[in-house]
Design a protein around this motif. Structure first.
Motif, PDB file in Angstrom:
ATOM      1  N   ARG A 125      -4.634 -20.124 -25.093  1.00  0.00           N
ATOM      2  CA  ARG A 125      -3.246 -20.571 -24.986  1.00  0.00           C
ATOM      3  C   ARG A 125      -2.844 -21.272 -26.269  1.00  0.00           C
ATOM      4  O   ARG A 125      -3.683 -21.812 -26.996  1.00  0.00           O
ATOM      5  CB  ARG A 125      -3.068 -21.536 -23.813  1.00  0.00           C
ATOM      6  CG  ARG A 125      -3.695 -22.882 -24.045  1.00  0.00           C
ATOM      7  CD  ARG A 125      -3.338 -23.901 -22.988  1.00  0.00           C
ATOM      8  NE  ARG A 125      -2.009 -24.450 -23.176  1.00  0.00           N
ATOM      9  CZ  ARG A 125      -1.632 -25.618 -22.657  1.00  0.00           C
ATOM     10  NH1 ARG A 125      -2.463 -26.325 -21.911  1.00  0.00           N
ATOM     11  NH2 ARG A 125      -0.419 -26.069 -22.852  1.00  0.00           N
ATOM     12  N   ARG A 126      -1.546 -21.272 -26.539  1.00  0.00           N
ATOM     13  CA  ARG A 126      -1.045 -21.987 -27.721  1.00  0.00           C
ATOM     14  C   ARG A 126      -0.520 -23.345 -27.293  1.00  0.00           C
ATOM     15  O   ARG A 126      -0.269 -23.582 -26.107  1.00  0.00           O
ATOM     16  CB  ARG A 126       0.045 -21.173 -28.429  1.00  0.00           C
ATOM     17  CG  ARG A 126       1.167 -20.731 -27.541  1.00  0.00           C
ATOM     18  CD  ARG A 126       2.233 -19.982 -28.328  1.00  0.00           C
ATOM     19  NE  ARG A 126       1.759 -18.737 -28.887  1.00  0.00           N
ATOM     20  CZ  ARG A 126       1.771 -17.558 -28.239  1.00  0.00           C
ATOM     21  NH1 ARG A 126       2.211 -17.487 -26.982  1.00  0.00           N
ATOM     22  NH2 ARG A 126       1.342 -16.465 -28.816  1.00  0.00           N
ATOM     23  N   ASP A 127      -0.379 -24.260 -28.267  1.00  0.00           N
ATOM     24  CA  ASP A 127       0.165 -25.589 -28.004  1.00  0.00           C
ATOM     25  C   ASP A 127       1.651 -25.552 -28.325  1.00  0.00           C
ATOM     26  O   ASP A 127       2.040 -25.428 -29.484  1.00  0.00           O
ATOM     27  CB  ASP A 127      -0.547 -26.624 -28.890  1.00  0.00           C
ATOM     28  CG  ASP A 127      -0.071 -28.038 -28.608  1.00  0.00           C
ATOM     29  OD1 ASP A 127       0.776 -28.205 -27.698  1.00  0.00           O
ATOM     30  OD2 ASP A 127      -0.550 -28.963 -29.294  1.00  0.00           O
ATOM     31  N   THR A 128       2.500 -25.653 -27.302  1.00  0.00           N
ATOM     32  CA  THR A 128       3.954 -25.582 -27.527  1.00  0.00           C
ATOM     33  C   THR A 128       4.542 -26.967 -27.755  1.00  0.00           C
ATOM     34  O   THR A 128       5.737 -27.114 -27.946  1.00  0.00           O
ATOM     35  CB  THR A 128       4.646 -24.958 -26.295  1.00  0.00           C
ATOM     36  OG1 THR A 128       4.343 -25.788 -25.159  1.00  0.00           O
ATOM     37  CG2 THR A 128       4.166 -23.548 -26.044  1.00  0.00           C
ATOM     38  N   ASP A 182       4.419 -29.195 -25.378  1.00  0.00           N
ATOM     39  CA  ASP A 182       4.500 -29.719 -24.011  1.00  0.00           C
ATOM     40  C   ASP A 182       3.231 -29.297 -23.284  1.00  0.00           C
ATOM     41  O   ASP A 182       3.050 -28.108 -22.982  1.00  0.00           O
ATOM     42  CB  ASP A 182       5.737 -29.141 -23.318  1.00  0.00           C
ATOM     43  CG  ASP A 182       5.782 -29.515 -21.835  1.00  0.00           C
ATOM     44  OD1 ASP A 182       4.917 -30.300 -21.380  1.00  0.00           O
ATOM     45  OD2 ASP A 182       6.694 -29.019 -21.137  1.00  0.00           O
ATOM     46  N   GLU A 207       3.456 -26.907 -20.333  1.00  0.00           N
ATOM     47  CA  GLU A 207       3.957 -25.531 -20.496  1.00  0.00           C
ATOM     48  C   GLU A 207       2.831 -24.643 -21.007  1.00  0.00           C
ATOM     49  O   GLU A 207       2.357 -24.816 -22.132  1.00  0.00           O
ATOM     50  CB  GLU A 207       5.120 -25.534 -21.501  1.00  0.00           C
ATOM     51  CG  GLU A 207       5.750 -24.179 -21.687  1.00  0.00           C
ATOM     52  CD  GLU A 207       6.688 -24.157 -22.901  1.00  0.00           C
ATOM     53  OE1 GLU A 207       7.122 -23.070 -23.269  1.00  0.00           O
ATOM     54  OE2 GLU A 207       6.932 -25.240 -23.474  1.00  0.00           O
ATOM     55  N   SER A 257       1.445 -21.327 -22.414  1.00  0.00           N
ATOM     56  CA  SER A 257       1.871 -20.119 -23.099  1.00  0.00           C
ATOM     57  C   SER A 257       0.621 -19.353 -23.530  1.00  0.00           C
ATOM     58  O   SER A 257      -0.078 -19.775 -24.460  1.00  0.00           O
ATOM     59  CB  SER A 257       2.727 -20.513 -24.309  1.00  0.00           C
ATOM     60  OG  SER A 257       2.980 -19.381 -25.092  1.00  0.00           O
ATOM     61  N   ASP A 280       1.396 -10.768 -30.105  1.00  0.00           N
ATOM     62  CA  ASP A 280       2.122 -11.983 -30.526  1.00  0.00           C
ATOM     63  C   ASP A 280       1.852 -12.335 -31.984  1.00  0.00           C
ATOM     64  O   ASP A 280       2.576 -13.126 -32.583  1.00  0.00           O
ATOM     65  CB  ASP A 280       1.700 -13.195 -29.669  1.00  0.00           C
ATOM     66  CG  ASP A 280       2.068 -13.016 -28.210  1.00  0.00           C
ATOM     67  OD1 ASP A 280       2.927 -12.150 -27.931  1.00  0.00           O
ATOM     68  OD2 ASP A 280       1.490 -13.728 -27.364  1.00  0.00           O
ATOM     69  N   GLU A 294      -3.155 -18.020 -35.501  1.00  0.00           N
ATOM     70  CA  GLU A 294      -2.595 -19.019 -34.588  1.00  0.00           C
ATOM     71  C   GLU A 294      -3.715 -19.915 -34.082  1.00  0.00           C
ATOM     72  O   GLU A 294      -4.850 -19.465 -33.899  1.00  0.00           O
ATOM     73  CB  GLU A 294      -1.932 -18.287 -33.412  1.00  0.00           C
ATOM     74  CG  GLU A 294      -1.298 -19.214 -32.421  1.00  0.00           C
ATOM     75  CD  GLU A 294      -0.063 -18.620 -31.758  1.00  0.00           C
ATOM     76  OE1 GLU A 294       0.047 -17.373 -31.727  1.00  0.00           O
ATOM     77  OE2 GLU A 294       0.766 -19.409 -31.269  1.00  0.00           O
TER      78      GLU A 294
END
Ligand code: FES
Length: 375
Positions: free
Chosen positions: A217-220, A222, A225, A227, A233, A240
């Motif tokens: 997962r990515r760090d948005t 939040d 949340e 993602s 992507d 990333e």
């Protein structure tokens, strides 16, 4: 042997001189004029002297007590990571300020104690001296040593047991505190957490016994949340930073936040340009998914994030001390800078829904030191 010059005693005469005579001789030989040289308390045992003694002892006592407080806090205050959303976060957040304040106070009190001892008990001296070039002669060394010893004796340290004991207590506890501080980080049991992601042997990418999928997962920004990352992507030549995520953590703010903060979790997911044909490490030939390669982001030198990827050369760069890891030609071996170990590679794959997942934990230690793997 050269004759002693005028006014300078022979070796035999020198050996006979008392300390007081040596002090006087030393000042005369150095062209020093002692304008003032007197005991702080010419009359022994006065109330003023006792008060001064208590003040000095008080500083050393304070050093010892704050050293003890530091030791107690360091050993027993809750210091396991708590996310800002957890109930115990406030108590945990006091840990660093408290150990800093108590250790700092201990150092300060020892310093003030030593200075106030010198100011209150070492003889008051005012001297005027001519400056000379070159190193000191034997006679100068001897007379200077006598001067220091005389000041020590006149300050009465031998008979001031309160100051001696409190100084021993303060310096002893302080030394103990520094020793515990230096070695305390090593006093961890690597087996204490068993076979869990919290163990020192594993990172947050570990697969638990029920084999729950671990997504990338990515760090948005939040933590709540989620993602997830799909191969499409990331553009060819792009990268990333990704973190582990399990479905069972969805909605659990603490777990989600911790996964983003834990120091051994960050991974650089790189999509090499088509046709790169990187050299693969023996035994890790299937750790990549197509052009996608995942490497620990934690530099094996001192643990900085290797956050730059140069797509022309295929190198990961650590900004701290300029280590460079060649992803294309040497499976992230360091080719420049102080790092000596390759960045560990995370085995990845794609699941039936098209999301990138980790096939297992890293198979070697992440970052610079085993004992620093958690938190
Ligand atoms: S921490 Fe990366 S080169 Fe020093």
């Amino acid at each position: 042997m050269s004759e002693p010059s005028k006014g300078v005693p022979s070796d035999a005469e020198l050996a006979e001189l008392s300390r007081e005579e040596l002090v006087r001789l030393g000042t005369e030989l150095d062209d020093v004029e002692l304008v003032k040289y007197q005991d702080r308390f010419p009359v022994k045992g006065t109330r003023a002297e006792k008060r001064a003694e208590r003040q000095v002892a008080g500083w050393f006592l304070l050093a010892g007590l704050s050293g003890l407080a530091f030791l107690g806090l360091y050993l027993f205050w809750p210091n396991e990571y708590q996310s800002p959303f957890a109930e115990g976060h406030f108590v945990y957040s006091l840990y660093t300020p408290l150990i800093g304040a108590t250790l700092g106070l201990s150092v300060l009190a020892i310093g003030v104690g030593v200075i106030s001892y010198a100011k209150k008990f070492v003889p008051e001296e005012e001297a005027v001296q001519q400056r000379h070039n070159g190193g000191s002669e034997e006679i100068d060394k001897k007379t200077t040593a006598a001067l220091l010893a005389d000041a020590g004796q006149r300050s009465g340290i031998a008979r001031r047991s309160m100051i001696k004991r409190s100084a021993g207590f303060g310096a002893g506890v302080f030394g103990l505190g520094v020793g515990v501080f230096a070695l305390g980080g090593l006093v961890k049991n690597p087996w204490a957490e068993g076979e869990t992601p919290d163990s020192l042997w594993h990172t947050g990418w570990m697969h638990t016994s029920d084999n729950e999928k671990v997504y990338l997962r990515r760090d948005t920004g939040d933590p709540g949340e989620v993602s997830l990352v799909r191969p499409e992507d990331i553009q060819a030549g792009g990268f990333e930073t990704v973190f582990p995520f399990r479905e069972s953590e969805r909605g659990d703010h603490d777990a989600l936040y911790y996964a983003l903060r834990r120091s051994d979790n960050p991974v650089m997911l790189i999509r090499l340009r088509p046709g790169s044909e990187p050299v693969k490490r023996k035994g890790q030939e299937d750790f990549n998914y197509g052009d996608y390669y995942a490497y620990s982001k934690i530099c094996t030198h001192l643990g900085c994030p290797t956050s730059l990827f140069e797509q022309q050369t295929g190198r990961l760069l650590c900004p701290c001390h300029q280590s460079q890891f060649d992803v294309v030609n040497t499976y992230a071996k360091p080719v420049f800078g102080p790092a000596t170990r390759s960045l560990p590679q995370l085995p990845i794959d794609i699941d039936e829904d098209g999301f990138l997942v980790a096939r297992s934990d890293f198979i070697e230690a992440v970052g610079p030191g085993f004992w620093e793997r958690k938190s």
